[in-house]
Motif scaffolding. Structure first.
Motif, PDB file in Angstrom:
ATOM      1  N   SER A   2      49.116  43.115  35.240  1.00 52.58           N
ATOM      2  CA  SER A   2      47.972  43.094  36.141  1.00 52.58           C
ATOM      3  C   SER A   2      48.398  43.462  37.553  1.00 52.58           C
ATOM      4  O   SER A   2      49.540  43.292  37.942  1.00 52.58           O
ATOM      5  CB  SER A   2      47.350  41.697  36.152  1.00 52.58           C
ATOM      6  OG  SER A   2      46.958  41.333  34.853  1.00 52.58           O
ATOM      7  N   LYS A   3      47.431  43.947  38.305  1.00 54.57           N
ATOM      8  CA  LYS A   3      47.658  44.272  39.712  1.00 54.57           C
ATOM      9  C   LYS A   3      46.774  43.342  40.536  1.00 54.57           C
ATOM     10  O   LYS A   3      45.576  43.218  40.270  1.00 54.57           O
ATOM     11  CB  LYS A   3      47.300  45.730  39.970  1.00 54.57           C
ATOM     12  CG  LYS A   3      47.480  46.143  41.405  1.00 54.57           C
ATOM     13  CD  LYS A   3      47.086  47.606  41.593  1.00 54.57           C
ATOM     14  CE  LYS A   3      47.135  47.958  43.065  1.00 54.57           C
ATOM     15  NZ  LYS A   3      46.615  49.304  43.302  1.00 54.57           N
ATOM     16  N   ASP A  56      42.076  39.320  43.869  1.00 51.60           N
ATOM     17  CA  ASP A  56      41.320  40.124  42.916  1.00 51.60           C
ATOM     18  C   ASP A  56      42.350  40.673  41.939  1.00 51.60           C
ATOM     19  O   ASP A  56      43.424  41.126  42.341  1.00 51.60           O
ATOM     20  CB  ASP A  56      40.584  41.258  43.621  1.00 51.60           C
ATOM     21  CG  ASP A  56      39.498  40.739  44.546  1.00 51.60           C
ATOM     22  OD1 ASP A  56      39.072  39.572  44.386  1.00 51.60           O
ATOM     23  OD2 ASP A  56      39.079  41.487  45.450  1.00 51.60           O
ATOM     24  N   LYS A  57      42.041  40.618  40.670  1.00 50.45           N
ATOM     25  CA  LYS A  57      42.979  41.020  39.622  1.00 50.45           C
ATOM     26  C   LYS A  57      42.436  42.243  38.897  1.00 50.45           C
ATOM     27  O   LYS A  57      41.356  42.195  38.312  1.00 50.45           O
ATOM     28  CB  LYS A  57      43.160  39.860  38.629  1.00 50.45           C
ATOM     29  CG  LYS A  57      44.049  40.162  37.455  1.00 50.45           C
ATOM     30  CD  LYS A  57      44.108  38.949  36.517  1.00 50.45           C
ATOM     31  CE  LYS A  57      44.920  39.219  35.290  1.00 50.45           C
ATOM     32  NZ  LYS A  57      44.904  38.075  34.360  1.00 50.45           N
ATOM     33  N   GLU A  58      43.199  43.336  38.962  1.00 45.63           N
ATOM     34  CA  GLU A  58      42.831  44.545  38.234  1.00 45.63           C
ATOM     35  C   GLU A  58      43.558  44.531  36.898  1.00 45.63           C
ATOM     36  O   GLU A  58      44.790  44.506  36.837  1.00 45.63           O
ATOM     37  CB  GLU A  58      43.215  45.800  39.015  1.00 45.63           C
ATOM     38  CG  GLU A  58      42.771  47.069  38.320  1.00 45.63           C
ATOM     39  CD  GLU A  58      43.144  48.326  39.092  1.00 45.63           C
ATOM     40  OE1 GLU A  58      43.353  49.356  38.431  1.00 45.63           O
ATOM     41  OE2 GLU A  58      43.241  48.270  40.333  1.00 45.63           O
ATOM     42  N   ASN A  59      42.796  44.503  35.834  1.00 49.06           N
ATOM     43  CA  ASN A  59      43.357  44.459  34.489  1.00 49.06           C
ATOM     44  C   ASN A  59      43.734  45.859  34.014  1.00 49.06           C
ATOM     45  O   ASN A  59      43.320  46.864  34.596  1.00 49.06           O
ATOM     46  CB  ASN A  59      42.349  43.815  33.532  1.00 49.06           C
ATOM     47  CG  ASN A  59      42.058  42.388  33.928  1.00 49.06           C
ATOM     48  OD1 ASN A  59      42.957  41.577  34.084  1.00 49.06           O
ATOM     49  ND2 ASN A  59      40.780  42.080  34.120  1.00 49.06           N
ATOM     50  N   GLY A  62      41.121  48.473  33.608  1.00 47.52           N
ATOM     51  CA  GLY A  62      40.407  48.919  34.787  1.00 47.52           C
ATOM     52  C   GLY A  62      39.382  47.932  35.320  1.00 47.52           C
ATOM     53  O   GLY A  62      38.841  48.135  36.413  1.00 47.52           O
ATOM     54  N   THR A  63      39.079  46.892  34.563  1.00 51.44           N
ATOM     55  CA  THR A  63      38.131  45.898  35.057  1.00 51.44           C
ATOM     56  C   THR A  63      38.786  45.075  36.164  1.00 51.44           C
ATOM     57  O   THR A  63      40.013  44.940  36.224  1.00 51.44           O
ATOM     58  CB  THR A  63      37.668  44.958  33.928  1.00 51.44           C
ATOM     59  OG1 THR A  63      38.812  44.287  33.384  1.00 51.44           O
ATOM     60  CG2 THR A  63      36.946  45.729  32.835  1.00 51.44           C
ATOM     61  N   VAL A  64      37.957  44.533  37.043  1.00 52.52           N
ATOM     62  CA  VAL A  64      38.453  43.727  38.161  1.00 52.52           C
ATOM     63  C   VAL A  64      37.816  42.343  38.106  1.00 52.52           C
ATOM     64  O   VAL A  64      36.593  42.213  38.016  1.00 52.52           O
ATOM     65  CB  VAL A  64      38.144  44.399  39.514  1.00 52.52           C
ATOM     66  CG1 VAL A  64      38.575  43.506  40.675  1.00 52.52           C
ATOM     67  CG2 VAL A  64      38.824  45.754  39.605  1.00 52.52           C
ATOM     68  N   LYS A  66      37.335  39.020  40.313  1.00 55.75           N
ATOM     69  CA  LYS A  66      37.369  38.598  41.723  1.00 55.75           C
ATOM     70  C   LYS A  66      37.768  37.124  41.816  1.00 55.75           C
ATOM     71  O   LYS A  66      37.382  36.306  40.975  1.00 55.75           O
ATOM     72  CB  LYS A  66      35.996  38.775  42.369  1.00 55.75           C
ATOM     73  CG  LYS A  66      35.486  40.193  42.351  1.00 55.75           C
ATOM     74  CD  LYS A  66      36.036  40.960  43.506  1.00 55.75           C
ATOM     75  CE  LYS A  66      35.364  42.322  43.607  1.00 55.75           C
ATOM     76  NZ  LYS A  66      35.975  43.162  44.590  1.00 55.75           N
TER      77      LYS A  66
END
Length: 161
Positions: A2-3, A56-59, A62-64, A66
């Motif tokens: 994750s980002k 916020d986690k970007e999976n 591509g989903t985020v 919050k």
């Protein structure tokens, strides 16, 4: 992997908000480091101050998501202006983003603004270097390594806030 972006630190005010701190603590101390849930839950939570780092986690798809709780820290007030730092944890996939430093800095700032003059903590021995970089010291007369829940720890201090 994750980002994480948009780090924010929140000083928690309600029991409901503290559930976010507990999520991080269970993930790090119980699931990752294998401490028992019983040792993680203690009577100090109700008298302590708590902070949580949210991102916020970007999976990968591509989903985020919050406002995901990724880190936490706790202050136990002690007599004579002493604050005990504890239950400090950052999720493994959020490490390296300076979230821990932000949590400790928020903790120290709160102590300075609220009549605490000294901070003490029990560092897991291998993690003492992180705290040293943040300004904590092992005192000459207090350099004994001790066991806490089966892990070597050492006491560290920050005085004259």
């Amino acid at each position: 992997m994750s980002k994480y972006t948009n780090v924010s630190i929140k000083h928690l005010q309600t029991v409901e908000e503290r559930k976010d701190a507990l999520k991080v603590r269970v993930a790090v101390f119980v699931d990752e480091q294998k401490y028992s849930l019983e040792s993680e839950l203690d009577s100090h939570d109700d008298v302590s101050q708590h902070w949580v780092a949210y991102c916020d986690k970007e999976n990968q798809d591509g989903t985020v998501e919050k406002g995901v709780p990724v880190g936490t820290i706790r202050l136990i007030p002690k007599p004579d202006g002493l604050a005990k730092l504890g239950r400090f944890a950052v999720l493994s996939d959020a490490r390296g983003l300076y979230i821990g430093q932000q949590l400790v800095k928020s903790f120290i700032q709160y102590c300075k603004e609220n009549s605490f003059n000294t901070i003490v903590l029990h560092s897991q021995y291998p993690r003492r270097g992180f705290y040293a970089k943040m300004g904590f010291m092992i005192e000459e007369n207090d350099d004994a390594i001790f066991d806490e829940d089966g892990t070597p720890h050492i006491r560290m201090w920050m005085r004259s806030l």
